[in-house]
Write a protein that holds these residues in place. Structure first.
Motif, PDB file in Angstrom:
ATOM      1  N   LYS A   1       0.836  -1.199   0.000  1.00 30.14           N
ATOM      2  CA  LYS A   1       0.000   0.000   0.000  1.00 30.14           C
ATOM      3  C   LYS A   1       0.875   1.254   0.000  1.00 30.14           C
ATOM      4  N   LYS A   2       1.845   1.244   0.930  1.00 25.86           N
ATOM      5  CA  LYS A   2       2.742   2.393   1.056  1.00 25.86           C
ATOM      6  C   LYS A   2       3.558   2.566  -0.238  1.00 25.86           C
ATOM      7  N   PHE A   3       4.094   1.427  -0.715  1.00 20.57           N
ATOM      8  CA  PHE A   3       4.951   1.428  -1.897  1.00 20.57           C
ATOM      9  C   PHE A   3       4.187   2.008  -3.106  1.00 20.57           C
ATOM     10  N   ALA A   4       2.954   1.488  -3.337  1.00 20.99           N
ATOM     11  CA  ALA A   4       2.162   1.946  -4.491  1.00 20.99           C
ATOM     12  C   ALA A   4       1.840   3.425  -4.356  1.00 20.99           C
ATOM     13  N   SER A   5       1.477   3.852  -3.133  1.00 23.87           N
ATOM     14  CA  SER A   5       1.081   5.257  -3.002  1.00 23.87           C
ATOM     15  C   SER A   5       2.275   6.183  -3.223  1.00 23.87           C
ATOM     16  N   ILE A   6       3.485   5.698  -2.933  1.00 17.22           N
ATOM     17  CA  ILE A   6       4.666   6.557  -3.189  1.00 17.22           C
ATOM     18  C   ILE A   6       5.001   6.553  -4.685  1.00 17.22           C
ATOM     19  N   ILE A   7       5.176   5.352  -5.263  1.00 17.11           N
ATOM     20  CA  ILE A   7       5.726   5.334  -6.631  1.00 17.11           C
ATOM     21  C   ILE A   7       4.732   5.792  -7.693  1.00 17.11           C
ATOM     22  N   PHE A   8       3.429   5.563  -7.457  1.00 16.76           N
ATOM     23  CA  PHE A   8       2.481   6.002  -8.482  1.00 16.76           C
ATOM     24  C   PHE A   8       2.174   7.496  -8.379  1.00 16.76           C
ATOM     25  N   ASN A   9       2.758   8.156  -7.392  1.00 17.43           N
ATOM     26  CA  ASN A   9       2.593   9.607  -7.296  1.00 17.43           C
ATOM     27  C   ASN A   9       3.881  10.344  -7.621  1.00 17.43           C
ATOM     28  N   ASP A  10       4.889   9.590  -8.025  1.00 14.19           N
ATOM     29  CA  ASP A  10       6.176  10.233  -8.268  1.00 14.19           C
ATOM     30  C   ASP A  10       6.876   9.545  -9.441  1.00 14.19           C
ATOM     31  N   GLN A  11       6.831  10.200 -10.576  1.00 14.74           N
ATOM     32  CA  GLN A  11       7.407   9.633 -11.816  1.00 14.74           C
ATOM     33  C   GLN A  11       8.882   9.283 -11.655  1.00 14.74           C
ATOM     34  N   TYR A  12       9.613  10.156 -10.922  1.00 15.68           N
ATOM     35  CA  TYR A  12      11.054   9.951 -10.789  1.00 15.68           C
ATOM     36  C   TYR A  12      11.342   8.684  -9.992  1.00 15.68           C
ATOM     37  N   LEU A  13      10.595   8.514  -8.865  1.00 15.29           N
ATOM     38  CA  LEU A  13      10.806   7.319  -8.048  1.00 15.29           C
ATOM     39  C   LEU A  13      10.368   6.053  -8.787  1.00 15.29           C
ATOM     40  N   LEU A  14       9.274   6.175  -9.542  1.00 17.50           N
ATOM     41  CA  LEU A  14       8.798   5.030 -10.321  1.00 17.50           C
ATOM     42  C   LEU A  14       9.884   4.591 -11.308  1.00 17.50           C
ATOM     43  N   LYS A  15      10.510   5.578 -11.932  1.00 18.03           N
ATOM     44  CA  LYS A  15      11.575   5.283 -12.899  1.00 18.03           C
ATOM     45  C   LYS A  15      12.753   4.591 -12.196  1.00 18.03           C
ATOM     46  N   GLN A  16      13.086   5.107 -11.021  1.00 15.90           N
ATOM     47  CA  GLN A  16      14.206   4.518 -10.270  1.00 15.90           C
ATOM     48  C   GLN A  16      13.922   3.055  -9.906  1.00 15.90           C
ATOM     49  N   VAL A  17      12.683   2.819  -9.446  1.00 12.01           N
ATOM     50  CA  VAL A  17      12.309   1.450  -9.061  1.00 12.01           C
ATOM     51  C   VAL A  17      12.351   0.543 -10.288  1.00 12.01           C
ATOM     52  N   ASN A  18      11.823   1.036 -11.397  1.00 10.70           N
ATOM     53  CA  ASN A  18      11.843   0.229 -12.621  1.00 10.70           C
ATOM     54  C   ASN A  18      13.270  -0.108 -13.029  1.00 10.70           C
ATOM     55  N   GLU A  19      14.169   0.853 -12.845  1.00 12.25           N
ATOM     56  CA  GLU A  19      15.562   0.608 -13.235  1.00 12.25           C
ATOM     57  C   GLU A  19      16.236  -0.439 -12.348  1.00 12.25           C
ATOM     58  N   ILE A  20      15.741  -0.584 -11.132  1.00 11.42           N
ATOM     59  CA  ILE A  20      16.283  -1.607 -10.232  1.00 11.42           C
ATOM     60  C   ILE A  20      15.671  -2.976 -10.555  1.00 11.42           C
ATOM     61  N   VAL A  21      14.355  -2.985 -10.732  1.00  8.51           N
ATOM     62  CA  VAL A  21      13.641  -4.261 -10.818  1.00  8.51           C
ATOM     63  C   VAL A  21      13.673  -4.861 -12.235  1.00  8.51           C
ATOM     64  N   HIS A  22      13.531  -4.017 -13.271  1.00 11.28           N
ATOM     65  CA  HIS A  22      13.407  -4.561 -14.629  1.00 11.28           C
ATOM     66  C   HIS A  22      14.567  -5.425 -15.097  1.00 11.28           C
ATOM     67  N   PRO A  23      15.826  -5.019 -14.852  1.00 11.78           N
ATOM     68  CA  PRO A  23      16.924  -5.898 -15.312  1.00 11.78           C
ATOM     69  C   PRO A  23      16.877  -7.280 -14.662  1.00 11.78           C
ATOM     70  N   GLU A  24      16.450  -7.335 -13.385  1.00 19.19           N
ATOM     71  CA  GLU A  24      16.356  -8.633 -12.692  1.00 19.19           C
ATOM     72  C   GLU A  24      15.235  -9.472 -13.304  1.00 19.19           C
ATOM     73  N   VAL A  25      14.122  -8.813 -13.609  1.00 16.57           N
ATOM     74  CA  VAL A  25      12.991  -9.521 -14.217  1.00 16.57           C
ATOM     75  C   VAL A  25      13.433 -10.099 -15.561  1.00 16.57           C
ATOM     76  N   HIS A  26      14.186  -9.300 -16.292  1.00 15.16           N
ATOM     77  CA  HIS A  26      14.646  -9.758 -17.605  1.00 15.16           C
ATOM     78  C   HIS A  26      15.572 -10.951 -17.527  1.00 15.16           C
ATOM     79  N   ARG A  27      16.444 -10.898 -16.529  1.00 17.21           N
ATOM     80  CA  ARG A  27      17.361 -12.032 -16.330  1.00 17.21           C
ATOM     81  C   ARG A  27      16.551 -13.304 -16.088  1.00 17.21           C
ATOM     82  N   SER A  28      15.547 -13.201 -15.212  1.00 18.27           N
ATOM     83  CA  SER A  28      14.706 -14.369 -14.901  1.00 18.27           C
ATOM     84  C   SER A  28      13.987 -14.859 -16.154  1.00 18.27           C
TER      85      SER A  28
END
Ligand code: ATP
Length: 195
Positions: A67-94
């Motif tokens: 809940k906390k995570f979604a309310s932060i990242i979906f209200n902040d484009q910059y943080l959303l981008k940062q999170v995507n940059e952390i998570v997406h490469p790992e998802v791709h590896r999998s």
């Protein structure tokens, strides 16, 4: 292995259409499910998220406070981008590891964000599911407990269909007017023939 990206805006129906491909023996990898899993289990993802959001982003049972995570990242484009940059490469590896193990004419990579992330470039083909914004909104309001405003906010973080149509190899119309299965069968036939 032929890799095919499957995407579409919120409520377009990509998950349900992915399931149809699955029933037709095409293996489907859900990038969103994998990302959710990695948020809890991957230690490098976890420590990088804690360095951005602080330790309270994880609950005492070590799962992320969604809940906390979604309310932060979906209200902040910059943080959303940062999170995507952390998570997406790992998802791709999998996904790559998983796809090598599959035995099928091709595999699907189902992701809410495919063109926006640039990962469509790693796919042999892309499929875009489209539906009118009001239809999509109506479906998500029914499915989730989110408000219309929250859904619209999430939609605003995604590209419009017009932007995505230009880059997609195949389009599936899911406005409730066209049958889906014939469109799915046609795509499978084309990829099997061309691929
Ligand atoms: P999200 O990105 O929000 O997860 P999605 O693109 O994966 O959305 P689905 O979860 O597949 O979309 O579909 C959204 C909702 O709409 C679901 O409840 C699904 O059952 C319903 N739905 C999808 N397509 C249709 C359709 N053609 N007719 C009726 N209901 C549909």
């Amino acid at each position: 292995m032929i890799r095919v990206g499957l995407t579409g805006g919120i409520g377009s129906g990509k998950t349900i259409i992915g399931k149809m491909f699955g029933l037709l023996h095409i293996p489907v990898f859900s990038a969103d499910n994998e990302a959710k899993m990695l948020l809890g289990t991957n230690s490098s993802v976890r420590s990088r998220l804690i360095s951005i959001f602080g330790p309270d982003i994880y609950l005492p049972n070590q799962t992320i406070d969604r809940k906390k995570f979604a309310s932060i990242i979906f209200n902040d484009q910059y943080l959303l981008k940062q999170v995507n940059e952390i998570v997406h490469p790992e998802v791709h590896r999998s996904f790559y590891k998983w796809s090598e193990k599959q035995k099928a004419p091709f595999v699907l990579y189902e992701a809410a964000i495919l063109f926006e992330s640039g990962h469509y470039r790693d796919m042999d083909y892309t499929i875009l599911v489209v539906a009118d914004e009001d239809t999509r909104l109506g479906r998500v309001v029914q499915r989730d407990s989110d408000t219309e405003e929250q859904i619209r906010q999430r939609m605003a973080n995604q590209w419009t269909d017009e932007q995505k149509v230009k880059l997609a190899n195949f389009i599936i119309q899911n406005n409730g007017r066209e049958l889906i299965i014939p469109q799915v069968l046609e795509i499978i036939k084309t990829i099997k023939t061309d691929g």
